[in-house]
Design a protein around this motif. Structure first.
Motif, PDB file in Angstrom:
ATOM      1  N   ILE A 157       0.823  -1.204   0.000  1.00  0.00           N
ATOM      2  CA  ILE A 157       0.000   0.000   0.000  1.00  0.00           C
ATOM      3  C   ILE A 157       0.860   1.258   0.000  1.00  0.00           C
ATOM      4  CG2 ILE A 157      -1.687   1.316   1.327  1.00  0.00           C
ATOM      5  CD1 ILE A 157      -2.829  -1.149  -0.018  1.00  0.00           C
ATOM      6  N   ASP A 158       1.902   1.270   0.840  1.00  0.00           N
ATOM      7  CA  ASP A 158       2.744   2.466   0.931  1.00  0.00           C
ATOM      8  C   ASP A 158       3.302   2.825  -0.453  1.00  0.00           C
ATOM      9  OD1 ASP A 158       2.267   2.160   3.582  1.00  0.00           O
ATOM     10  OD2 ASP A 158       4.358   2.382   4.229  1.00  0.00           O
ATOM     11  N   ALA A 159       3.869   1.810  -1.116  1.00  0.00           N
ATOM     12  CA  ALA A 159       4.463   2.054  -2.429  1.00  0.00           C
ATOM     13  C   ALA A 159       3.406   2.522  -3.417  1.00  0.00           C
ATOM     14  CB  ALA A 159       5.147   0.793  -2.934  1.00  0.00           C
ATOM     15  N   ALA A 160       2.211   1.914  -3.352  1.00  0.00           N
ATOM     16  CA  ALA A 160       1.140   2.298  -4.280  1.00  0.00           C
ATOM     17  C   ALA A 160       0.723   3.746  -4.058  1.00  0.00           C
ATOM     18  CB  ALA A 160      -0.053   1.361  -4.119  1.00  0.00           C
ATOM     19  N   ALA A 161       0.665   4.165  -2.772  1.00  0.00           N
ATOM     20  CA  ALA A 161       0.255   5.542  -2.474  1.00  0.00           C
ATOM     21  C   ALA A 161       1.294   6.533  -3.020  1.00  0.00           C
ATOM     22  CB  ALA A 161       0.109   5.714  -0.956  1.00  0.00           C
ATOM     23  N   ILE A 190      18.502   7.693   5.885  1.00  0.00           N
ATOM     24  CA  ILE A 190      17.754   8.007   4.663  1.00  0.00           C
ATOM     25  C   ILE A 190      18.653   8.195   3.451  1.00  0.00           C
ATOM     26  CG2 ILE A 190      15.878   9.076   5.932  1.00  0.00           C
ATOM     27  CD1 ILE A 190      17.031  11.798   5.034  1.00  0.00           C
ATOM     28  N   GLU A 191      19.949   7.842   3.579  1.00  0.00           N
ATOM     29  CA  GLU A 191      20.828   8.049   2.430  1.00  0.00           C
ATOM     30  C   GLU A 191      20.618   6.991   1.356  1.00  0.00           C
ATOM     31  OE1 GLU A 191      21.598   6.563   5.070  1.00  0.00           O
ATOM     32  OE2 GLU A 191      22.848   4.849   4.579  1.00  0.00           O
ATOM     33  N   ARG A 192      19.906   5.916   1.701  1.00  0.00           N
ATOM     34  CA  ARG A 192      19.660   4.881   0.709  1.00  0.00           C
ATOM     35  C   ARG A 192      18.238   4.348   0.909  1.00  0.00           C
ATOM     36  NH1 ARG A 192      20.201  -0.169   3.405  1.00  0.00           N
ATOM     37  NH2 ARG A 192      20.860   0.276   5.530  1.00  0.00           N
ATOM     38  N   ALA A 193      17.762   3.601  -0.114  1.00  0.00           N
ATOM     39  CA  ALA A 193      16.409   3.062  -0.048  1.00  0.00           C
ATOM     40  C   ALA A 193      16.410   1.783   0.768  1.00  0.00           C
ATOM     41  CB  ALA A 193      15.899   2.753  -1.457  1.00  0.00           C
ATOM     42  N   ALA A 200      14.097   2.280  -7.162  1.00  0.00           N
ATOM     43  CA  ALA A 200      13.585   3.136  -8.230  1.00  0.00           C
ATOM     44  C   ALA A 200      12.539   4.107  -7.675  1.00  0.00           C
ATOM     45  CB  ALA A 200      12.980   2.280  -9.337  1.00  0.00           C
ATOM     46  N   LEU A 201      11.684   3.610  -6.789  1.00  0.00           N
ATOM     47  CA  LEU A 201      10.661   4.475  -6.191  1.00  0.00           C
ATOM     48  C   LEU A 201      11.329   5.559  -5.355  1.00  0.00           C
ATOM     49  CD1 LEU A 201       7.603   4.893  -5.729  1.00  0.00           C
ATOM     50  CD2 LEU A 201       7.800   3.445  -3.712  1.00  0.00           C
ATOM     51  N   TYR A 202      12.376   5.168  -4.626  1.00  0.00           N
ATOM     52  CA  TYR A 202      13.123   6.113  -3.795  1.00  0.00           C
ATOM     53  C   TYR A 202      13.637   7.276  -4.643  1.00  0.00           C
ATOM     54  CZ  TYR A 202      17.025   7.649  -0.768  1.00  0.00           C
ATOM     55  OH  TYR A 202      17.904   8.376  -0.016  1.00  0.00           O
ATOM     56  N   ARG A 203      14.219   6.935  -5.808  1.00  0.00           N
ATOM     57  CA  ARG A 203      14.747   7.997  -6.671  1.00  0.00           C
ATOM     58  C   ARG A 203      13.628   8.922  -7.147  1.00  0.00           C
ATOM     59  NH1 ARG A 203      19.968   8.479  -6.176  1.00  0.00           N
ATOM     60  NH2 ARG A 203      19.673  10.010  -7.824  1.00  0.00           N
ATOM     61  N   ARG A 204      12.494   8.307  -7.474  1.00  0.00           N
ATOM     62  CA  ARG A 204      11.379   9.135  -7.970  1.00  0.00           C
ATOM     63  C   ARG A 204      10.869  10.068  -6.872  1.00  0.00           C
ATOM     64  NH1 ARG A 204       7.117   5.095  -9.673  1.00  0.00           N
ATOM     65  NH2 ARG A 204       5.920   6.882 -10.417  1.00  0.00           N
TER      66      ARG A 204
ATOM     67  N   GLU B 494      14.936  -3.386 -18.039  1.00  0.00           N
ATOM     68  CA  GLU B 494      15.795  -2.331 -18.567  1.00  0.00           C
ATOM     69  C   GLU B 494      15.248  -0.958 -18.183  1.00  0.00           C
ATOM     70  OE1 GLU B 494      16.424  -2.572 -22.806  1.00  0.00           O
ATOM     71  OE2 GLU B 494      17.096  -4.640 -22.551  1.00  0.00           O
ATOM     72  N   GLN B 495      13.917  -0.815 -18.380  1.00  0.00           N
ATOM     73  CA  GLN B 495      13.305   0.478 -18.089  1.00  0.00           C
ATOM     74  C   GLN B 495      13.474   0.853 -16.631  1.00  0.00           C
ATOM     75  OE1 GLN B 495       9.210   0.432 -19.244  1.00  0.00           O
ATOM     76  NE2 GLN B 495       9.827  -0.279 -21.231  1.00  0.00           N
ATOM     77  N   ARG B 496      13.274  -0.163 -15.762  1.00  0.00           N
ATOM     78  CA  ARG B 496      13.405   0.136 -14.342  1.00  0.00           C
ATOM     79  C   ARG B 496      14.806   0.608 -14.023  1.00  0.00           C
ATOM     80  NH1 ARG B 496      10.806  -4.447 -10.682  1.00  0.00           N
ATOM     81  NH2 ARG B 496       9.002  -4.890 -11.962  1.00  0.00           N
ATOM     82  N   GLU B 497      15.775  -0.050 -14.641  1.00  0.00           N
ATOM     83  CA  GLU B 497      17.141   0.365 -14.361  1.00  0.00           C
ATOM     84  C   GLU B 497      17.372   1.795 -14.813  1.00  0.00           C
ATOM     85  OE1 GLU B 497      19.594  -2.708 -16.015  1.00  0.00           O
ATOM     86  OE2 GLU B 497      18.657  -4.084 -14.612  1.00  0.00           O
ATOM     87  N   GLN B 498      16.764   2.122 -15.954  1.00  0.00           N
ATOM     88  CA  GLN B 498      16.925   3.493 -16.439  1.00  0.00           C
ATOM     89  C   GLN B 498      16.263   4.481 -15.496  1.00  0.00           C
ATOM     90  OE1 GLN B 498      15.534   3.522 -20.442  1.00  0.00           O
ATOM     91  NE2 GLN B 498      17.261   2.285 -21.131  1.00  0.00           N
ATOM     92  N   ALA B 499      15.077   4.091 -14.985  1.00  0.00           N
ATOM     93  CA  ALA B 499      14.338   4.988 -14.105  1.00  0.00           C
ATOM     94  C   ALA B 499      15.105   5.211 -12.802  1.00  0.00           C
ATOM     95  CB  ALA B 499      12.960   4.413 -13.799  1.00  0.00           C
TER      96      ALA B 499
END
Lengths: 383, 500
Positions: A157-161, A190-193, A200-204, B494-499
């Motif tokens: 749920i957390d990730a989906a939100a 918090i320096e890493r996910a 990937a979500l962390y970066r976004r 691949e896409q995930r890695e790019q993201a």
């Protein structure tokens, strides 16, 4: 924004004792533990051994290094940005570490008139697909109104939100100057996910929002730090929405903190026969807890008027309709859970080729995707 | 006295000429074999000794030296028994020396002096013909296989004594009156009729067969993934004689078939997931073909794909691309053909029940499994289809279409594609897209849901689907179906890695 040496020392002490808390209390944190002063904390957690107090100069250097290397700011309780509402806790954190649009987030948690609300959406990690869709939908609606969706960046749920809010942020390409649309409170440094699978979500989130946490960079999350993190989510938010929690879910702990702090609590109801919703559904019996079907319910819950902001993209309905005659039926069917192309053809009751075309268009637009088992999952729930 | 016979050893899949020289001269009685033979060759001594005695011949009590020339070529197998025995008989004067240099001789002897069926009759016969020999002398079981080589006398002998007689019979030919090559190829393997439900997987099999696309089947255990894969060879068009000869040669050398003439069925190989890299692609100190070569012109089925060793899958990549395997061992180089249709199968999640309420896998487990699955081989796979549990109605329902009907459509599509390529010449697949299809593909690509490689793969799939529909242009429906059946796991990663 800064942190004074005493507060940095307190946080460093917590990090140093983190493993002892884990071992001594078997992963559970005694309720008043974090409100003890340093000496009492040490004698409780490590009665026999001595603790070497770190040098204040070294701590300042470490904080400076975190700022330089990761852009992590340390904000202590004596800083004007430190949100007052955290002081409602018995055990407010000495220091908040923030990354990304952290300062903007903390400003939102203040009491400035006309500020956009901060809403926590929490729920189970092993959540059913429908629950994830519901969380993502409410999150997207809230984000489209300019509210901040706060959660814990766990799986489920957390990730989906976070994802629901991020889709609005990414589509609108809006500057985050007026406030992040989503923020995550992590249980460790918090320096890493962590979990690392959500990198990937962390970066976004970092790109479009804020990441924050109590413990200094480099601290490993422990079992006890997750409920400790949950108290921050409850305290920072104007209200908490629980989606798909089983009876043993940690999100009920968040709801408990929210109740203690008089934060309004909402629940997205689920099927009554499904154990995976049993915990959240039961919350609805508690007085004052209200059902949440969409963002307007959240607005009523926290006493704010939520209006669609003009520069935010509207829901996906128009996009769905442009994907062919069968697209609305396909999306409606998939809202009930993932299905095979056969299930979709049954749902459409028209020529199967229309379904094929609609699915291709919807997939091309990122509304749905195929899972490993070949079934189609809705990624964006629409509004 | 010296006798010299001609035979062949198999190097990889190729026959190599070997001269067996037997020298018998006065001296202390001894029996020595030289010439880089393996253990089976050295042990020939004991077999030959016993076979001579039991056939009523005599082992000369003199100094016997056997040389296998050329001395630099390693030789293996028991096929040298018969030439050594016959050489001994000729050199000691027990058998007349007629026909020695015009007949290739190969065969394993039992202690009683009977010829045993052995491997590699076809390559030996091919070698004999290429060397311009008149005939080949073999065990009776091998005659049918050797007879696949035209313009060559094929002589079968049951015993050493018969072989000695057949050696001198000029012009004798035991070739059966009609060879198996004339028999109309018949499909006898399992039939698609037996599979209930799985409409999507059936369709994917048809497309895979029509366009030679590799396929990934994902579904819980017991939903028919293996059943489906086993039926794929039967959907492919019958092998032309040239291909059938290739398959026969490989299987003959590997000992998968002894005798029985031309291979008719396309091979189906399903190696276990513990198979090593050299087991899959071939290898060994004496290079032997691996599973991918045994499946040449047929289907290689990798069940439980994520369980295969990473290095083994890695080793499959290049051969899948090239259609052949090059094995280098001990300074020697062997090339094996490896044109296969790859079918892989996997469970949807670690517990195997993904998508059903029984599944108890968390996101972390799923993520790990997905990463494992999207290993080295996945970017070689075009089609990906789910095999859900068939519903009760499907199980109880009528039997599906049979293999013959699908095979006919596949053959028609292949003919259509051949004609299309012939008539229109080489051209980019993009040019075949009609307006609607080009628009849809553009939208997929623009959104980032497709990589450049994925786009090419989709085009090829859509082209095959259009061929099945006998349409010169690729329509939007063809493309939509291709998008629905494509393998997107690798691209998503691949896409995930790019993201990130």
């Amino acid at each position: 924004m800064s942190a004074c040496p005493e507060c940095l020392a307190r946080t460093a002490l917590l990090a140093a004792l983190s493993g002892d808390v884990e071992r001594r209390f078997h992963g559970r944190r005694p309720p008043a533990l974090l409100s003890l002063d340093d000496e009492a904390l040490i004698s409780t957690v490590r009665p026999a051994g001595a603790v070497r107090r770190p040098d204040p100069a070294r701590l300042a250097d470490a904080a400076e290094a975190a700022r330089r290397d990761h852009g992590i700011e340390a904000i202590c309780r004596h800083d004007p940005v430190y949100p007052d509402r955290l002081r409602q806790l018995d055990d407010p954190p000495a220091v908040l570490h923030v990354r990304g649009a952290g300062a903007e987030l903390l400003r939102r948690c203040g009491d400035a008139p006309g500020r956009a609300p901060v809403v926590a959406i929490v729920g189970a990690r092993r959540a059913p697909d429908e629950g994830r869709l519901a969380a993502a939908r409410v999150a997207a609606q809230l984000a489209a109104c300019g509210a901040t969706v706060l959660s814990g960046m766990a799986y489920g749920i957390d990730a989906a939100a976070h994802d629901g809010a991020l889709r609005i942020a990414e589509a609108g390409d809006a500057p985050i100057g007026d406030g992040p649309l989503t923020a995550a409170v992590l249980a460790g440094g918090i320096e890493r996910a962590h979990p690392s699978g959500l990198h990937a979500l962390y970066r976004r989130i970092l790109r479009h929002g804020a990441i924050l946490g109590e413990l200094p960079p480099g601290t490993t999350p422990r079992r006890w730090t997750f409920p400790a993190r949950n108290r921050l989510i409850a305290a920072l938010a104007d209200g908490v929405v629980v989606v798909a929690a089983s009876q043993r879910s940690g999100s009920l702990i968040t709801a408990g903190f929210a109740a203690d702090l008089d934060r309004p609590i909402g629940v997205v109801p689920g099927p009554t026969m499904d154990d995976r919703y049993a915990g959240s559904n039961r919350l609805l019996r508690v007085e004052g807890v209200r059902p949440v079907l969409d963002a307007s319910d959240v607005g009523d819950l926290i006493g704010a008027t939520l209006d669609q902001l003009p520069d935010r993209p509207p829901g996906d309905d128009a996009a769905v309709a442009s994907c062919g005659t069968a697209a609305p039926a396909v999306v409606a069917r998939l809202r009930r859970g993932p299905g095979t192309i056969r299930d979709l053809e049954d749902a459409h009751r028209g020529p199967p080729t229309e379904v094929l075309l609609a699915v291709a268009e919807l997939e091309a637009r990122g509304v749905l995707r195929r899972g490993l088992d070949g079934r189609l999952h809705l990624v964006r729930p629409g509004s | 006295m010296l006798a010299r016979l001609r035979t062949f050893t198999i190097d990889g899949l190729e026959p190599r000429a070997v001269a067996v020289e037997v020298d018998v001269r006065p001296g202390l009685p001894s029996f020595t074999i030289v010439g880089l033979g393996d253990r089976a060759v050295r042990e020939a001594r004991e077999r030959v000794r016993a076979a001579l005695g039991n056939q009523g011949y005599e082992l000369p009590q003199r100094r016997i030296t056997v040389n296998l020339a050329p001395a630099s070529l390693p030789k293996q197998g028991p096929g040298f028994d018969l030439p050594i025995a016959l050489g001994l008989l000729v050199a000691s004067g027990q058998v007349p020396a007629g026909g020695l240099d015009r007949v290739a001789v190969a065969g394993e002897l039992s202690l009683s002096g009977e010829l045993r069926p052995g491997r590699g009759a076809l390559p030996v016969a091919e070698g004999a013909r290429a060397a311009g020999l008149e005939a080949v002398l073999l065990a009776p079981d091998q005659v049918a296989e050797a007879a696949l080589v035209p313009d060559l006398g094929v002589r079968g002998a049951r015993t050493l004594r018969e072989a000695a007689a057949a050696l001198g019979e000029e012009g004798r030919d035991d070739r059966p009156p009609t060879t198996d090559a004339d028999r109309p190829p018949e499909h006898e393997g399992p039939d698609l009729r037996d599979v209930r439900g799985q409409p999507l997987a059936r369709r994917a099999l048809e497309i895979a067969a029509a366009g030679q696309h590799s396929l990934l089947l994902v579904g819980p255990p017991g939903t028919g993934k293996t059943m489906l894969a086993r039926r794929l060879p039967g959907l492919l068009p019958p092998m032309p004689t040239r291909e059938a000869l290739e398959v026969t040669r490989i299987h003959s050398v590997s000992g998968l078939r002894t005798g029985g003439g031309l291979a008719v069925e396309r091979p189906f190989r399903a190696p276990h997931h513990g198979t090593s890299a050299s087991g899959l692609v071939g290898g060994g100190s004496v290079p032997r073909p691996g599973e991918i070569t045994l499946a040449h012109r047929g289907v290689l089925f990798l069940d439980e794909l994520p369980e295969f060793r990473r290095d083994a899958l890695e080793a499959l990549r290049q051969p899948l691309e090239d259609g052949r395997v090059t094995v280098l061992r001990g300074g020697r180089r062997s090339v094996f053909p490896a044109r296969v249709l790859l079918v892989a199968a996997a469970n949807p999640c670690p517990c195997g029940h993904g998508g059903t309420p029984r599944c108890r896998c968390g996101d972390v487990d799923l993520e790990r499994y997905r990463r494992k699955l999207s290993g080295p081989l996945l970017d070689r796979i075009d089609l990906h289809v789910g095999c859900p549990r068939p519903s009760a109605e499907e199980i109880a329902g009528p039997a599906g279409e049979d293999s013959a009907a699908v095979r006919a459509r596949v053959a028609a599509a292949r003919r259509f594609a051949d004609a299309r390529r012939r008539d229109r010449g080489p051209r980019r697949l993009d040019a075949d897209l009609d307006e609607g299809a080009a628009g849809l593909l553009g939208r997929c690509y623009a959104r980032g849901g497709l990589s450049a490689r994925g786009r090419t793969r989709i085009l090829r799939l859509a082209r095959t689907i259009a061929d099945l529909d006998r349409s010169l242009s690729i329509g939007v429906l063809h493309l939509a179906e291709a998008l629905q059946l494509r393998q997107a796991i690798a691209a998503e990663d691949e896409q995930r890695e790019q993201a990130a």
